[in-house]
Design a protein around this motif. Structure first.
Motif, mmCIF file in Angstrom:
data_model
loop_
_atom_site.group_PDB
_atom_site.id
_atom_site.type_symbol
_atom_site.label_atom_id
_atom_site.label_comp_id
_atom_site.label_asym_id
_atom_site.label_seq_id
_atom_site.Cartn_x
_atom_site.Cartn_y
_atom_site.Cartn_z
ATOM 1 N N LYS A 156 -8.959 -8.425 1.347
ATOM 2 C CA LYS A 156 -7.637 -8.341 1.966
ATOM 3 C C LYS A 156 -7.746 -7.969 3.442
ATOM 4 O O LYS A 156 -7.010 -8.487 4.272
ATOM 5 C CB LYS A 156 -6.766 -7.323 1.226
ATOM 6 N N ILE A 213 -6.402 -1.645 -1.290
ATOM 7 C CA ILE A 213 -6.728 -2.657 -0.285
ATOM 8 C C ILE A 213 -8.243 -2.809 -0.268
ATOM 9 O O ILE A 213 -8.960 -1.890 0.124
ATOM 10 C CB ILE A 213 -6.200 -2.253 1.103
ATOM 11 N N LYS A 245 0.831 -1.208 0.000
ATOM 12 C CA LYS A 245 0.000 0.000 0.000
ATOM 13 C C LYS A 245 0.865 1.257 0.000
ATOM 14 O O LYS A 245 0.608 2.200 -0.761
ATOM 15 C CB LYS A 245 -0.922 -0.004 1.235
#
Length: 64
Positions: free
Chosen positions: A48, A44, A37
């Motif tokens: 996840k 995301i 990220k």
């Protein structure tokens, strides 16, 4: 690389407790998600987040 990782894994298992080894091995998935990220600006999604929640809860349960 696989051989080198295997050698380091065997060495790590000789030096640290098994419980700590499995905990850090599991938490590497959380670290990879955070770094992806920050560095790659990866999105995301909810899947996840659920997966990371399951990993973290498994680590907590394992360490009780």
């Amino acid at each position: 690389m696989y051989i080198v990782v295997t050698i380091f894994t065997v060495y790590a298992l000789k030096e640290i407790p098994l419980k700590l080894f499995y905990t850090t091995t599991s938490l590497k998935f959380v670290l990879v998600l955070i770094l992806s990220k920050l560095v790659l600006c990866e999105k995301i999604d909810i899947n996840k987040i659920i997966a990371i929640g399951l990993i973290v809860s498994g680590v907590i349960i394992f360490n009780i």
